[in-house]
Design an enzyme around this catalytic site. Structure first.
Site, PDB file in Angstrom:
ATOM      1  N   HIS A  36       2.048  52.286   4.262  1.00 44.04           N
ATOM      2  CA  HIS A  36       1.232  51.494   5.142  1.00 44.04           C
ATOM      3  C   HIS A  36      -0.015  51.787   5.413  1.00 44.04           C
ATOM      4  CE1 HIS A  36       5.685  50.672   5.369  1.00 44.04           C
ATOM      5  NE2 HIS A  36       5.319  49.300   5.139  1.00 44.04           N
ATOM      6  N   GLU A  91       0.646  49.474   9.624  1.00 46.37           N
ATOM      7  CA  GLU A  91      -0.371  49.068   8.930  1.00 46.37           C
ATOM      8  C   GLU A  91      -1.599  48.627  10.005  1.00 46.37           C
ATOM      9  OE1 GLU A  91      -2.033  45.489   6.007  1.00 46.37           O
ATOM     10  OE2 GLU A  91       0.065  46.123   5.994  1.00 46.37           O
ATOM     11  N   SER A 122      10.738  45.186   8.092  1.00 48.54           N
ATOM     12  CA  SER A 122       9.959  44.710   6.896  1.00 48.54           C
ATOM     13  C   SER A 122       9.299  43.396   7.553  1.00 48.54           C
ATOM     14  CB  SER A 122      10.855  44.279   5.708  1.00 48.54           C
ATOM     15  OG  SER A 122      10.115  43.694   4.729  1.00 48.54           O
TER      16      SER A 122
END
Length: 512
Positions: free
Chosen positions: A278, A330, A426
C-alpha cells in the site's frame, strides 16, 4: 436461473431413544421441523438406516448424523461439540465440506466447537485402543456416523455433529460418566435448531464464478518479495503493516517467519523491514533511513504511480484533492507525499464542501482500490465545482480493482446471493460487496467459508462467489467446496477479461 427452487427434504439421524428425544426437544416450537430418525446403536443399525434412506425413491437432500461421542483428543471436554470435517469407517472416508458453516453457526450459540475427523468403530473403545485412534488425527469416536454416511448416495449432503460425552483421559466407565452423559444430552438439545438450519439449506445450487477474481499482479509481487527476503536473509524480517489486506496471507507469512509491526519503532535498529504493497509516506522512509534499517520496498507500482502524480501536481502549484478513505495506508502514504498541498475527499458530501485556495489550480487523484461508480460520482461533483479540475493521464483505480468490479457486475443480477471472499480491512473486497448491493443483490463479505451464515442461504439457489485482489484463490475454492457440502453444485465460470500483467521485482530480491 435466479430464484430456482431447491428441494428442502432432509433428515436428522440420532442413534438412541435418549439422543433422538434430546434433538426433538430442541426442535420443539419451530414452525417446521425435520424428521428425526432414530437409527439404533451400532454399525448394523446405521448401515440399515442408510439403506432405507437411499432406497426411498427420492433420497433426502441432506442427512445429518448427531448424538454423543467419545473424545480422542485430550483437549476435548464433556459438552464440547465436534463438527466432522470427514467421517471414517473402516477403509471408507466421507468428506463433510460444509463443516465450517455448521461450526460457525454453533459457535455463535456460545458453545465450544471443534472441527476435525470423526471415526466410527464396531464397538466401544477405551484404553490403548482409544490412544491408537487418537494417533490417526481423529477428534472423536462413535458407533454410527461413518457407517451411515458411507451408505448414502454421493448426491446427498452429509454432515456429522457429535457432542463429547466422555473425555479421552480416564476409564470409560466411572461414577462421573452419567453426569458427563447428562451434560452432553443437554447440549444436544441446544444444538438441534442449528442442525435444522443446516438441513433447511441443503439441495442443489448453481455457483457463478466471475473472472477475474482473487490475487492481482501487485499482490503476488508483494507476497513474493516477502518470501524471497525470508529465504535470502538471516535474522528476523519485519513487515510494516499487513503486506496485503488479507488475514490468511499474513498468517501464512508469519508461519514462515515474518514479523508484522504497526510502526517502525517496533523494528530493531539495523534490521530488515519490508514496506507493504500500500506504500508509505516520505516521512516513513526518512525514519527508516535514520534508524539504519535495511528497506525492501514492496509498494505496488500502481500505487507508486499515484505517489509520483501527487508530487508532480503539487509541485506545479495545484491543490491536490485525493479521493480516498481516511486511515487507509494508501491514503496516508499518498497524502504524506505533499501534506501541505493535499486535501482528502472521502465521499460526495466531502466533494460538495471542500475548499481550495485557487479554483483555477486544482487536480485530483484516486485511491487505487475504490469503486468505479463511487469515484465517477465524486469526480462529477468536483468538476461542477472546479471547471479547471485536472486529473491523471490514466485512471488511478487499478486495473485489477476495475476488472473485478466489471466481472461481478456481469453476474450479480443473475444471483440470489453474492459472497465476496476477503478480509474486513480489504478496500477492494468491500467495494465488491457495495457494488452487488447497489445492483440489488444481497451480498456479504466473508474472510473464509467459516464466515458464511446459514441464515443467508434459504432460497439462494444461485450464488455468485468472487474475491478481492488481496484474496488467495484457494479461499474461493474452499468457499465453493463448503457450498458443495450442502448439495450438488453446478459451477459456471463467467470470464469478462484476462490479466497477464507482471511487475518487476526490486533489485534487492532478484535472483542472481
Amino acid at each position: 436461473m435466479r430464484g430456482a427452487g431447491m428441494p428442502a427434504e432432509f433428515v436428522l439421524c440420532a442413534p438412541t431413544r435418549l439422543e433422538a428425544a434430546a434433538v426433538r426437544r430442541g426442535l420443539a416450537g419451530r414452525p417446521t421441523s425435520p424428521p428425526v430418525l432414530r437409527t439404533g446403536m451400532g454399525r448394523r443399525h446405521a448401515e440399515r438406516s442408510a439403506h432405507l434412506l437411499a432406497d426411498t425413491g427420492r433420497s433426502p437432500s441432506g442427512v445429518l448424523v448427531t448424538g454423543v461421542a467419545g473424545a480422542l483428543d485430550p483437549g476435548l471436554a464433556p459438552g464440547d461439540v465436534v463438527v466432522a470435517t470427514e467421517v471414517r469407517a473402516g477403509e471408507r472416508t466421507v468428506e463433510c465440506p460444509s463443516a465450517p458453516l455448521l461450526a460457525a453457526r454453533l459457535a455463535r450459540l456460545g458453545l465450544t466447537v471443534h472441527t476435525g475427523p470423526v471415526v466410527s468403530r464396531d464397538q466401544l473403545v477405551s484404553g490403548a485402543a482409544r490412544v491408537a485412534l487418537r494417533d490417526t488425527g481423529a477428534l472423536a469416536v462413535d458407533l454410527e456416523s461413518g457407517w451411515l454416511a458411507a451408505g448414502l448416495p454421493s448426491s446427498t449432503a452429509t454432515a456429522c455433529v457429535r457432542v463429547v460425552a466422555d473425555p479421552a483421559t480416564g476409564p470409560l466407565w466411572r461414577p462421573v460418566t452419567l453426569a458427563h452423559l447428562a451434560t452432553s444430552v443437554r447440549v444436544l438439545t441446544t444444538v438441534a435448531p442449528a442442525l435444522a438450519d443446516w438441513g433447511a439449506v441443503t439441495g442443489a445450487r448453481t455457483v457463478l464464478l466471475p473472472h477475474p477474481r482473487s490475487f492481482c499482479a501487485g499482490v503476488e509481487r508483494a507476497i513474493d518479495i516477502v518470501e524471497r527476503v525470508l529465504a535470502q536473509r538471516s535474522g528476523p524480517v519485519y513487515v510494516r503493516k499487513q503486506i496485503v489486506h488479507n488475514s490468511h496471507v499474513v498468517a501464512r507469512l508469519e508461519g514462515l517467519g515474518a514479523v508484522f509491526v504497526e510502526d517502525l519503532d517496533e523494528v530493531p535498529a539495523g534490521a530488515t523491514v519490508v514496506f507493504s504493497a500500500h506504500g508509505v509516506s516520505p516521512a516513513v522512509r526518512q525514519e527508516a533511513a535514520a534508524r539504519g534499517l535495511g528497506v525492501v520496498d514492496a509498494t505496488c507500482p500502481l500505487v507508486a504511480k499515484v505517489h509520483s502524480e501527487a508530487r508532480r501536481f503539487a509541485d506545479r502549484g495545484d491543490t491536490v484533492l485525493f479521493i480516498g478513505h481516511d486511515g487507509h495506508e494508501e491514503t496516508e502514504g499518498t497524502v504524506g507525499e505533499r501534506p501541505g498541498s493535499t486535501v482528502l475527499v472521502e465521499d460526495l458530501a466531502g466533494a460538495a464542501r471542500v475548499r481550495v485556495p485557487d479554483p483555477g489550480r486544482v487536480s485530483y487523484l484516486v485511491q487505487t482500490t475504490l469503486g468505479v461508480d463511487e469515484v465517477a460520482e465524486i469526480v462529477d461533483v468536483l468538476h461542477d465545482r472546479f471547471p479547471a479540475l485536472q486529473g491523471p493521464a490514466s485512471d488511478d483505480i487499478c486495473y485489477a480493482t476495475t476488472n473485478r468490479q466489471h466481472a461481478l457486475r456481469s453476474v450479480a443480477r443473475q444471483a440470489d446471493l453474492v459472497l465476496v471472499v476477503g478480509s474486513r480491512n480489504s478496500s477492494n473486497a468491500t467495494r465488491l460487496v457495495e457494488l452487488a448491493r447497489r445492483l440489488g443483490t444481497p451480498a456479504h463479505l466473508v474472510d473464509d467459508p467459516g464466515g458464511i451464515d446459514l441464515a443467508w442461504l434459504p432460497g439462494a439457489a444461485t450464488v455468485a462467489v468472487t474475491a478481492g485482489a488481496s484474496t488467495p484463490a484457494s479461499l474461493v475454492e474452499a468457499t465453493v467446496d463448503a457450498l458443495r457440502g450442502l448439495g450438488p453444485v453446478d459451477v459456471r465460470e463467467h470470464v469478462v477479461t484476462t490479466e497477464d500483467i507482471e511487475f518487476t521485482l526490486p533489485k534487492e530480491v532478484r535472483n542472481p
